[in-house]
Design a protein around this motif. Structure first.
Motif, PDB file in Angstrom:
ATOM      1  N   VAL A   1      11.980 -38.129  19.830  1.00  0.00           N
ATOM      2  CA  VAL A   1      13.277 -37.636  19.646  1.00  0.00           C
ATOM      3  C   VAL A   1      14.332 -38.409  20.280  1.00  0.00           C
ATOM      4  O   VAL A   1      15.349 -38.783  19.485  1.00  0.00           O
ATOM      5  N   ARG A   2      14.176 -39.165  21.626  1.00  0.00           N
ATOM      6  CA  ARG A   2      15.020 -40.089  21.803  1.00  0.00           C
ATOM      7  C   ARG A   2      15.044 -41.294  21.013  1.00  0.00           C
ATOM      8  O   ARG A   2      16.382 -41.725  20.879  1.00  0.00           O
ATOM      9  N   SER A   3      14.222 -41.770  20.517  1.00  0.00           N
ATOM     10  CA  SER A   3      14.063 -42.959  19.584  1.00  0.00           C
ATOM     11  C   SER A   3      15.015 -42.458  18.339  1.00  0.00           C
ATOM     12  O   SER A   3      15.687 -43.143  17.744  1.00  0.00           O
ATOM     13  N   PHE A   4      14.709 -41.477  17.820  1.00  0.00           N
ATOM     14  CA  PHE A   4      15.753 -41.007  16.581  1.00  0.00           C
ATOM     15  C   PHE A   4      17.086 -40.857  16.966  1.00  0.00           C
ATOM     16  O   PHE A   4      17.837 -41.183  16.333  1.00  0.00           O
ATOM     17  N   LEU A   5      17.438 -40.226  18.143  1.00  0.00           N
ATOM     18  CA  LEU A   5      18.814 -40.209  18.474  1.00  0.00           C
ATOM     19  C   LEU A   5      19.368 -41.652  18.746  1.00  0.00           C
ATOM     20  O   LEU A   5      20.523 -41.907  18.335  1.00  0.00           O
ATOM     21  N   ASP A   6      18.712 -42.663  19.210  1.00  0.00           N
ATOM     22  CA  ASP A   6      19.032 -44.144  19.453  1.00  0.00           C
ATOM     23  C   ASP A   6      19.210 -44.652  18.401  1.00  0.00           C
ATOM     24  O   ASP A   6      20.310 -45.514  17.999  1.00  0.00           O
ATOM     25  N   THR A   7      18.630 -44.555  17.175  1.00  0.00           N
ATOM     26  CA  THR A   7      18.653 -44.899  15.719  1.00  0.00           C
ATOM     27  C   THR A   7      19.801 -44.451  14.981  1.00  0.00           C
ATOM     28  O   THR A   7      20.591 -45.128  14.477  1.00  0.00           O
ATOM     29  N   CYS A   8      20.144 -43.021  15.281  1.00  0.00           N
ATOM     30  CA  CYS A   8      21.189 -42.542  14.761  1.00  0.00           C
ATOM     31  C   CYS A   8      22.555 -43.185  15.282  1.00  0.00           C
ATOM     32  O   CYS A   8      23.456 -43.296  14.513  1.00  0.00           O
ATOM     33  N   ASN A   9      22.481 -43.129  16.740  1.00  0.00           N
ATOM     34  CA  ASN A   9      23.757 -43.649  17.447  1.00  0.00           C
ATOM     35  C   ASN A   9      23.876 -45.195  16.974  1.00  0.00           C
ATOM     36  O   ASN A   9      25.082 -45.481  16.796  1.00  0.00           O
ATOM     37  N   SER A  10      22.849 -45.811  16.935  1.00  0.00           N
ATOM     38  CA  SER A  10      23.026 -47.425  16.684  1.00  0.00           C
ATOM     39  C   SER A  10      23.569 -47.475  15.187  1.00  0.00           C
ATOM     40  O   SER A  10      24.153 -48.652  15.004  1.00  0.00           O
TER      41      SER A  10
END
Length: 120
Positions: free
Chosen positions: A66-75
């Motif tokens: 989930v953290r990786s997904f949020l980081d992908t979305c933020n970047s």
């Protein structure tokens, strides 16, 4: 509103870049593209690895994905506009584009505190 006053509707915002020199713009484009690519490949790889391996179906790895997904979305919110600004001479963003970008930041930013800051 008081009648008789001048007012102008904002339709576009001018984005100030990091530099005006063409050779530095190309270098910055390459660096930011590389950073964006590494970020996306790393985060999407983490998500794929977590989903593919049944040994990683634990709460800790679920939170990491989930953290990786949020980081992908933020970047993915700011980087495309930054890359476009480095390639073209158009340095403006529409009011609607700015609102969509801000809404995306707020939407994805609300997920960060939910995961906590305990080393994840």
């Amino acid at each position: 509103m008081i009648s008789g006053q001048n007012h102008t509707a904002v339709t576009r915002f001018i984005l100030l870049g990091l530099t005006d020199q063409a050779d530095q713009k190309q270098l910055l484009f390459a660096v930011f593209l590389m950073i964006c690519t590494v970020t996306l490949v790393g985060n999407l790889g983490m998500i794929d690895l977590t989903r593919a391996s049944s040994a990683l179906h634990t709460p800790m790895y679920f939170l990491l994905s989930v953290r990786s997904f949020l980081d992908t979305c933020n970047s993915s919110v700011f980087t495309p506009r930054l890359l476009i600004s480095n390639l073209t001479t158009d340095r403006s963003i529409s009011f609607t584009g700015c609102v969509v970008q801000m809404a995306s930041v707020i939407l994805h930013g609300t997920g960060e505190p939910a995961l906590g800051h305990n080393g994840l």
